[in-house]
Scaffold this active site. Sequence first.
Site, PDB file in Angstrom:
ATOM      1  CE1 TYR A   1      -7.146  -1.309  -6.791  1.00  0.00           C
ATOM      2  CE2 TYR A   1      -7.977  -3.553  -6.811  1.00  0.00           C
ATOM      3  CZ  TYR A   1      -7.136  -2.600  -6.277  1.00  0.00           C
ATOM      4  OH  TYR A   1      -6.289  -2.926  -5.249  1.00  0.00           O
TER       5      TYR A   1
ATOM      6  CD  GLU B   1     -28.332  18.839  -4.467  1.00  0.00           C
ATOM      7  OE1 GLU B   1     -29.256  19.211  -3.738  1.00  0.00           O
ATOM      8  OE2 GLU B   1     -27.717  19.618  -5.226  1.00  0.00           O
TER       9      GLU B   1
ATOM     10  CE  LYS C   1      -4.960   3.856  -6.265  1.00  0.00           C
ATOM     11  NZ  LYS C   1      -5.572   2.549  -6.190  1.00  0.00           N
TER      12      LYS C   1
ATOM     13  CG  HIS D   1     -28.680  22.978  -3.951  1.00  0.00           C
ATOM     14  ND1 HIS D   1     -28.819  22.106  -4.994  1.00  0.00           N
ATOM     15  CD2 HIS D   1     -28.830  24.235  -4.453  1.00  0.00           C
ATOM     16  CE1 HIS D   1     -29.064  22.794  -6.096  1.00  0.00           C
ATOM     17  NE2 HIS D   1     -29.077  24.085  -5.802  1.00  0.00           N
TER      18      HIS D   1
ATOM     19  CD  GLU E   1      -7.051   2.309  -9.045  1.00  0.00           C
ATOM     20  OE1 GLU E   1      -7.909   2.543  -8.181  1.00  0.00           O
ATOM     21  OE2 GLU E   1      -6.008   1.682  -8.797  1.00  0.00           O
TER      22      GLU E   1
ATOM     23  CB  CYS F   1      -3.353   2.634  -1.446  1.00  0.00           C
ATOM     24  SG  CYS F   1      -3.458   0.967  -0.793  1.00  0.00           S
TER      25      CYS F   1
ATOM     26  CB  CYS G   1      -0.921  -0.023   1.222  1.00  0.00           C
ATOM     27  SG  CYS G   1      -1.885   1.460   1.411  1.00  0.00           S
TER      28      CYS G   1
HETATM   29  C1  LIG Z   1      -1.192  -0.786  -7.649  1.00  0.00           C
HETATM   30  C2  LIG Z   1      -2.021  -1.091  -6.432  1.00  0.00           C
HETATM   31  C3  LIG Z   1      -2.947  -0.188  -6.001  1.00  0.00           C
HETATM   32  C4  LIG Z   1      -3.716  -0.461  -4.878  1.00  0.00           C
HETATM   33  N1  LIG Z   1      -4.640   0.467  -4.489  1.00  0.00           N
HETATM   34  C5  LIG Z   1      -5.387   0.223  -3.399  1.00  0.00           C
HETATM   35  C6  LIG Z   1      -6.341   1.194  -2.956  1.00  0.00           C
HETATM   36  O1  LIG Z   1      -6.496   2.260  -3.557  1.00  0.00           O
HETATM   37  N2  LIG Z   1      -7.066   0.915  -1.846  1.00  0.00           N
HETATM   38  C7  LIG Z   1      -6.905  -0.255  -1.149  1.00  0.00           C
HETATM   39  O2  LIG Z   1      -7.591  -0.459  -0.138  1.00  0.00           O
HETATM   40  N3  LIG Z   1      -6.026  -1.195  -1.545  1.00  0.00           N
HETATM   41  C8  LIG Z   1      -5.261  -0.985  -2.648  1.00  0.00           C
HETATM   42  N4  LIG Z   1      -4.333  -1.915  -3.037  1.00  0.00           N
HETATM   43  C9  LIG Z   1      -4.249  -3.183  -2.298  1.00  0.00           C
HETATM   44  C10 LIG Z   1      -3.431  -3.024  -1.014  1.00  0.00           C
HETATM   45  O3  LIG Z   1      -2.178  -2.457  -1.320  1.00  0.00           O
HETATM   46  C11 LIG Z   1      -3.254  -4.398  -0.376  1.00  0.00           C
HETATM   47  O4  LIG Z   1      -4.532  -4.991  -0.193  1.00  0.00           O
HETATM   48  C12 LIG Z   1      -2.575  -4.289   0.993  1.00  0.00           C
HETATM   49  O5  LIG Z   1      -1.304  -3.696   0.889  1.00  0.00           O
HETATM   50  C13 LIG Z   1      -2.441  -5.703   1.595  1.00  0.00           C
HETATM   51  O6  LIG Z   1      -1.766  -5.632   2.826  1.00  0.00           O
HETATM   52  P1  LIG Z   1      -1.004  -6.917   3.368  1.00  0.00           P
HETATM   53  O7  LIG Z   1      -0.555  -6.564   4.756  1.00  0.00           O
HETATM   54  O8  LIG Z   1      -1.800  -8.122   3.179  1.00  0.00           O
HETATM   55  O9  LIG Z   1       0.256  -7.094   2.413  1.00  0.00           O
HETATM   56  P2  LIG Z   1       1.398  -6.088   1.967  1.00  0.00           P
HETATM   57  O10 LIG Z   1       1.058  -4.689   2.247  1.00  0.00           O
HETATM   58  O11 LIG Z   1       1.755  -6.454   0.590  1.00  0.00           O
HETATM   59  O12 LIG Z   1       2.614  -6.459   2.926  1.00  0.00           O
HETATM   60  C14 LIG Z   1       3.276  -7.681   2.860  1.00  0.00           C
HETATM   61  C15 LIG Z   1       4.720  -7.462   3.261  1.00  0.00           C
HETATM   62  O13 LIG Z   1       5.325  -8.728   3.513  1.00  0.00           O
HETATM   63  C16 LIG Z   1       6.663  -8.677   3.075  1.00  0.00           C
HETATM   64  N5  LIG Z   1       7.101 -10.061   2.906  1.00  0.00           N
HETATM   65  C17 LIG Z   1       6.609 -10.980   2.025  1.00  0.00           C
HETATM   66  N6  LIG Z   1       7.210 -12.176   2.210  1.00  0.00           N
HETATM   67  C18 LIG Z   1       8.088 -12.001   3.235  1.00  0.00           C
HETATM   68  C19 LIG Z   1       9.005 -12.883   3.877  1.00  0.00           C
HETATM   69  N7  LIG Z   1       9.073 -14.168   3.561  1.00  0.00           N
HETATM   70  N8  LIG Z   1       9.779 -12.386   4.868  1.00  0.00           N
HETATM   71  C20 LIG Z   1       9.708 -11.080   5.229  1.00  0.00           C
HETATM   72  N9  LIG Z   1       8.845 -10.209   4.647  1.00  0.00           N
HETATM   73  C21 LIG Z   1       8.039 -10.669   3.666  1.00  0.00           C
HETATM   74  C22 LIG Z   1       6.572  -7.877   1.784  1.00  0.00           C
HETATM   75  O14 LIG Z   1       7.825  -7.363   1.431  1.00  0.00           O
HETATM   76  C23 LIG Z   1       5.550  -6.815   2.153  1.00  0.00           C
HETATM   77  O15 LIG Z   1       6.172  -5.652   2.641  1.00  0.00           O
HETATM   78  C24 LIG Z   1      -3.537  -1.673  -4.157  1.00  0.00           C
HETATM   79  C25 LIG Z   1      -2.580  -2.594  -4.583  1.00  0.00           C
HETATM   80  C26 LIG Z   1      -1.828  -2.311  -5.701  1.00  0.00           C
HETATM   81  C27 LIG Z   1      -0.808  -3.316  -6.154  1.00  0.00           C
END
Ligand SMILES: Cc1cc2nc3c(=O)[nH]c(=O)nc-3n(C[C@H](O)[C@H](O)[C@H](O)COP(=O)(O)OP(=O)(O)OC[C@H]3O[C@@H](n4cnc5c(N)ncnc54)[C@H](O)[C@@H]3O)c2cc1C
Length: 450
Positions: free
Chosen positions: A177, A440, A51, A435, A181, A48, A43
């Site tokens: 999406y 609205e 983006k 308004h 975007e 997010c 994110c």
């Molecule tokens: C282009 C794009 C736009 C988006 N826009 C939106 C939006 O507008 N609104 C919205 O709500 N959501 C949006 N999302 C989705 C949102 O980013 C994800 O749903 C959210 O980040 C998921 O959080 P998470 O904690 O599951 O994983 P992540 O935020 O991906 O975190 C996972 C972390 O784990 C780490 N990791 C992975 N494997 C290991 C390992 N073995 N050891 C140590 N570290 C590890 C990774 O490096 C990463 O930092 C978007 C996604 C993308 C790709």
Amino acid sequence: MIHYDYDLFTIGAGSGGVRASRVSAGFGAKVAVAEERYLGGTCVNVGCIPKKLLVYASHFRDDLNDAAGYGWSVGDRRFDWASLIANKNKEIERLNGVYRKILVASGVEIIEDHAEVIDSHTVAVNGKKITAKYILVAVGSWPMVPHFPGSEYAITSNEAFYLPSLPERVIVVGGGYIGVEFAGIFHGLGARTTQFYWEELFMRGFDDDIRRTLADEMRKRGIDLRFKADIAKIEKHQAALKATLTDGSTIEADQILYATGRLSKTLNLGLENAGVKLKPNGAVVVDEYSKSNVESIYAIGDCTDRMMLTPVAIAEAMAVANTLFNGKPTKPSYSNVATAVFSTPTCGTVGLTEQEAREQNYRIDVYRTVFKPLKHTLTGSDERTMMKLVVDQTTDKVLGCHMVGADAGEIIQGMAIALNCGATKAQFDATIGIHPTAAEEFVTMRTKVA
Ligand SMILES: Cc1cc2nc3c(=O)[nH]c(=O)nc-3n(C[C@H](O)[C@H](O)[C@H](O)COP(=O)(O)OP(=O)(O)OC[C@H]3O[C@@H](n4cnc5c(N)ncnc54)[C@H](O)[C@@H]3O)c2cc1C
């Protein structure tokens, strides 16, 4: 009593992992979090936040055009991609620092390395074994590009955020999406933009009126949207890429961005060592409390492939922290999760689509309005806003709110509260509007269209 190094070991410091770690630490747990790439996860770094910053950047072209209708003369205009990316990167670095501070202040130990699961209570980081009463898998997801000749020339959203220059011609493949975007971003910034999607209409899962309206609006703006179209092969000729489509026709571009889905990042994570069940697509199978089939291993966020959204990952994180360390077993609620698509124009949606309501055998009334926003009465733009309500005839409850138009994300957030409170159409109608706004219209729609 068995001694563990930590009460909770979180793998992944993204949206879900950071929240679960710091809240669990706040409840008194001894917590460590491993992060192999960047604090804040997708994110903050490649999702997010960057983006939305790029979306803002892309809207200035419209704003500068629209200004003339309001008496403004705007002089020479130039857009500098390198400045935008440098400023965006600076903001992300700041946010990385904020996440570090939050974790440290909460007493969470940060381990900046790859972590792997060894067994139900053990992880390995850089060859060192660490034990924990609970392991939380919060590893997120990763973009998936299908394999075909030349697919190595395609980029994903990850690379799009760091391109050295703005491509003159961009192809976006995919109809979700992220695809729409990026099509809006590149087009707004001045790239000639084509978007391919292999089915009849993109944005599957959204209300059909959103899907159709957005397609119309994107086409009006000059994006070359091509449905039932797909790339079979990409070849590189000097700096240009030549894409051959499945119908044999060809098209050239400077960048080809694949936004064709994301897979859980569970490869090489060692979950099989602990006997954790995965879905065929690699997502961790969890119950309503985000617990895997192994008592001590939980998983949240994108890697569970429930709803890939930041606020959902955060809600799941809060629920796990409450369940494990606050004596309050909590299931996150997935009802009426509102979402916005930061396409141009923006889409906002909450609740059931018209199609879902019909499939679930509701007898429904549908209210829809399509209008020219007040702002564009002076700009010459023929952009239209679409707003729609899906109402249950039996209870009069509003089941779904859908919108395409400026500020849809901001407007739909309020509608989500109303839907979660079980608001009826009569209560919408009894609410006095603000308004003149687009919002609205949600409280003044009186004519049923179906
Ligand atoms: C282009 C794009 C736009 C988006 N826009 C939106 C939006 O507008 N609104 C919205 O709500 N959501 C949006 N999302 C989705 C949102 O980013 C994800 O749903 C959210 O980040 C998921 O959080 P998470 O904690 O599951 O994983 P992540 O935020 O991906 O975190 C996972 C972390 O784990 C780490 N990791 C992975 N494997 C290991 C390992 N073995 N050891 C140590 N570290 C590890 C990774 O490096 C990463 O930092 C978007 C996604 C993308 C790709």
